[in-house]
Design a protein around this motif. Structure first.
Motif, short mmCIF file in Angstrom:
data_model
loop_
_atom_site.label_atom_id
_atom_site.label_comp_id
_atom_site.label_asym_id
_atom_site.label_seq_id
_atom_site.Cartn_x
_atom_site.Cartn_y
_atom_site.Cartn_z
N ASP A 170 41.39 34.19 14.77
CA ASP A 170 40.42 34.40 15.85
C ASP A 170 41.00 35.18 17.03
O ASP A 170 40.26 35.83 17.75
CB ASP A 170 39.87 33.06 16.35
N HIS A 171 42.30 35.06 17.24
CA HIS A 171 42.93 35.75 18.37
C HIS A 171 44.17 36.50 17.91
O HIS A 171 45.28 36.19 18.34
CB HIS A 171 43.30 34.73 19.46
N PRO A 172 43.99 37.48 17.03
CA PRO A 172 45.15 38.24 16.56
C PRO A 172 45.83 38.92 17.75
O PRO A 172 45.15 39.48 18.61
CB PRO A 172 44.56 39.26 15.59
N ALA A 173 47.16 38.86 17.77
CA ALA A 173 47.90 39.39 18.92
C ALA A 173 48.04 40.91 18.86
O ALA A 173 48.23 41.54 19.89
CB ALA A 173 49.28 38.75 18.99
N THR A 174 47.97 41.46 17.67
CA THR A 174 48.21 42.90 17.52
C THR A 174 47.24 43.47 16.48
O THR A 174 46.73 42.73 15.63
CB THR A 174 49.65 43.18 17.03
N PRO A 175 47.02 44.79 16.50
CA PRO A 175 46.20 45.41 15.46
C PRO A 175 46.75 45.13 14.06
O PRO A 175 45.99 44.94 13.12
CB PRO A 175 46.28 46.91 15.79
N PHE A 176 48.08 45.05 13.93
CA PHE A 176 48.64 44.76 12.61
C PHE A 176 48.15 43.41 12.10
O PHE A 176 47.73 43.28 10.95
CB PHE A 176 50.18 44.78 12.64
N VAL A 177 48.22 42.39 12.94
CA VAL A 177 47.79 41.04 12.52
C VAL A 177 46.31 41.08 12.15
O VAL A 177 45.88 40.54 11.13
CB VAL A 177 48.07 39.98 13.61
N MET A 178 45.52 41.75 12.98
CA MET A 178 44.07 41.87 12.72
C MET A 178 43.82 42.47 11.34
O MET A 178 43.02 41.95 10.56
CB MET A 178 43.45 42.76 13.81
N THR A 179 44.48 43.57 11.03
CA THR A 179 44.16 44.27 9.77
C THR A 179 44.86 43.62 8.58
O THR A 179 44.33 43.66 7.47
CB THR A 179 44.55 45.76 9.85
N LEU A 216 38.53 49.11 18.92
CA LEU A 216 37.77 47.90 18.65
C LEU A 216 37.83 47.65 17.14
O LEU A 216 37.53 48.54 16.34
CB LEU A 216 36.31 48.07 19.08
N TYR A 217 38.26 46.45 16.76
CA TYR A 217 38.34 46.08 15.35
C TYR A 217 37.24 45.08 15.03
O TYR A 217 37.11 44.07 15.73
CB TYR A 217 39.69 45.47 15.02
N CYS A 218 36.47 45.36 14.00
CA CYS A 218 35.36 44.48 13.63
C CYS A 218 35.54 43.96 12.20
O CYS A 218 35.76 44.75 11.28
CB CYS A 218 34.03 45.22 13.73
N ARG A 219 35.40 42.66 12.03
CA ARG A 219 35.36 42.06 10.69
C ARG A 219 33.98 42.35 10.09
O ARG A 219 33.02 42.65 10.84
CB ARG A 219 35.54 40.54 10.79
N PRO A 220 33.85 42.23 8.76
CA PRO A 220 32.55 42.52 8.12
C PRO A 220 31.40 41.71 8.72
O PRO A 220 30.26 42.17 8.72
CB PRO A 220 32.79 42.15 6.66
N LEU A 241 24.44 50.75 12.47
CA LEU A 241 25.29 49.55 12.53
C LEU A 241 25.33 49.01 13.94
O LEU A 241 25.69 49.74 14.88
CB LEU A 241 26.72 49.90 12.10
N ASP A 242 24.96 47.74 14.05
CA ASP A 242 25.06 47.08 15.33
C ASP A 242 26.40 46.32 15.38
O ASP A 242 26.89 45.89 14.34
CB ASP A 242 23.90 46.09 15.47
N ILE A 243 26.94 46.21 16.58
CA ILE A 243 28.20 45.45 16.75
C ILE A 243 27.86 44.12 17.39
O ILE A 243 27.23 44.08 18.45
CB ILE A 243 29.19 46.26 17.62
N LEU A 244 28.23 43.03 16.72
CA LEU A 244 27.94 41.69 17.24
C LEU A 244 29.14 41.09 17.95
O LEU A 244 29.01 40.25 18.83
CB LEU A 244 27.53 40.76 16.09
N ASP A 245 30.34 41.51 17.51
CA ASP A 245 31.57 40.93 18.05
C ASP A 245 32.73 41.80 17.58
O ASP A 245 32.52 42.72 16.78
CB ASP A 245 31.73 39.49 17.53
N GLY A 246 33.92 41.47 18.04
CA GLY A 246 35.08 42.25 17.62
C GLY A 246 36.28 41.88 18.46
O GLY A 246 36.20 41.03 19.34
N VAL A 247 37.41 42.50 18.15
CA VAL A 247 38.64 42.26 18.90
C VAL A 247 39.12 43.60 19.44
O VAL A 247 39.21 44.58 18.70
CB VAL A 247 39.72 41.62 18.00
#
Ligand code: ADP
Ligand code: MG
Length: 361
Positions: free
Chosen positions: A242-251, A289-293, A350-356
């Motif tokens: 839920d709170h990835p510290a870096t883009p690497f962790v996110m992806t 901005l990184y978005c999960r599916p 595509l609408d964006i609902l949330d993201g990091v």
């Protein structure tokens, strides 16, 4: 008096200790496999060391074990400096990916091995060894397999014997290097639940190395994410997801689409439109901005933040994943309900609902 169950007895054998890795750097032929790694594994915790192949997981485990020497930094067990202790004195139990059972020894002899080779003064009696072996086989659910040989066991059973053997010497900590890596998917999944259960019963401080995100997230109390020899984040499975510290962790932890964004006036803008994502305080400028599916939602063409064409639809558990191709050739994934009226070839927005959001640079 209540009879003490074998499991309770195993848990009493020693207080769990913490492991502290302080500023560890390890260099191979001029290139650093570990850069200034700082990590504390709490007493009794099951920590997953997660990272792609070549990120330094095995090297870090070997440094903790005393199988490799760090070029800089220290390793502490239970507060005492173990940096100069040889592997034999560290009281660590190992299990590796490739079964290292003795082929010519029965299951019982494999489990007993570490106790039998002790010098006489520390060696338990024959009957005590026998008792402990049967207790451990019981723990790993292989009672009655005492006289089998490794060749007569499945891969999963061999790894269970390997764990019993590692536990037999009453290690202070357990180090597991991709122990299920060579097994097929179904067996791996079963063994996760099994290992979690054993860990709860024995309470050993455990480091579990894996490159499999699902395995780490399902099994561990906390996950340490390693990338190119650096720790990117250490946190609970919820934290890192839920709170990835870096883009690497996110992806690395799952599917994520990256969009150019801008942080301005305390808001996140995508294609100039404010997106419902909290902006980091007192930050301005270009961002990603990184978005999960499930952070994205299909809307009619011409609406939303981005446009694209549905290029694939597949089932994923109780949902469907749609693949959306954008004009620039980029593909991304969107999660929708199982019953969907979208079809391949359709133009959508595509609408964006949330993201990091991460600040660039
Ligand atoms: P992982 O277990 O995450 O796949 P490793 O710890 O095995 O990664 O390796 C990390 C890096 O260190 C890799 O680039 C690897 O090639 C290098 N490396 C590991 N062991 C040695 C060694 N004994 N000699 C030279 N390079 C090594
Ligand atoms: Mg490895």
């Amino acid at each position: 008096m209540e009879p003490i169950s074998p499991v309770a007895r195993i848990a009493e054998q020693g207080q769990a200790v913490d492991i502290r890795v302080a500023d560890v750097t390890k260099v191979f032929a001029g290139s650093a496999a570990l850069h200034d790694v700082n990590l504390t594994v709490r007493p009794g915790e099951l920590l997953a060391l997660l990272g792609p192949s070549g990120s330094g997981k095995t090297t870090l485990l070997r440094v903790i074990a005393g199988l490799a020497q760090a070029d800089r930094g220290q390793v502490f067990f239970g507060g005492s400096d173990a940096t100069r202790l040889p592997v034999q004195k560290r009281q660590v139990g190992f299990v590796f990916q490739h079964y290292a059972l003795f082929k010519h020894m029965s299951v019982a002899d494999n489990v007993a091995y570490g106790l039998k080779v002790r010098e006489r003064a520390n060696r338990p009696s024959k009957s005590e060894i026998q008792r402990r072996v049967s207790e451990l086989l019981d723990l790993v659910q292989l009672s009655g397999f005492d006289n089998r040989f490794p060749a007569q066991l499945s891969g999963g059973q061999r790894q269970r014997v390997a764990l019993a053997r590692a536990l037999a010497v009453e290690p202070r900590v357990l180090l597991l290097d991709e122990p299920f890596g060579a097994l097929d998917a179904k067996v791996r999944k079963d063994l996760r639940a099994w290992l979690r259960d054993i860990h709860e019963r024995t309470g050993k401080t455990t480091v579990f190395v894996t490159h499999d995100q699902d395995e780490a997230l399902e099994l561990a109390d906390r996950v340490a994410v390693l990338n190119q020899g650096r720790l990117e984040q250490v946190g609970s499975p919820d934290d890192v997801q839920d709170h990835p510290a870096t883009p690497f962790v996110m992806t690395f932890l799952g599917q994520a689409a990256r969009f150019n964004a801008e942080i301005r006036d305390g808001r996140v803008l995508v294609n100039g439109k404010p997106a419902p994502v909290a902006a980091p305080k007192s930050t301005i400028g270009q961002a990603s901005l990184y978005c999960r599916p499930w952070h994205l939602k299909p809307v009619p063409a011409g609406h939303g933040y981005h446009q694209g064409i549905v290029s694939g639809i597949r089932r994923l558990g109780s949902m469907r994943r749609i693949e959306v191709s954008q004009a620039d050739g980029k593909k991304l994934e969107v999660e929708v309900a199982l019953v969907t009226n979208l079809s391949v070839g359709e133009e959508i927005g595509l609408d964006i609902l949330d993201g990091v959001i991460f600040r660039d640079g």
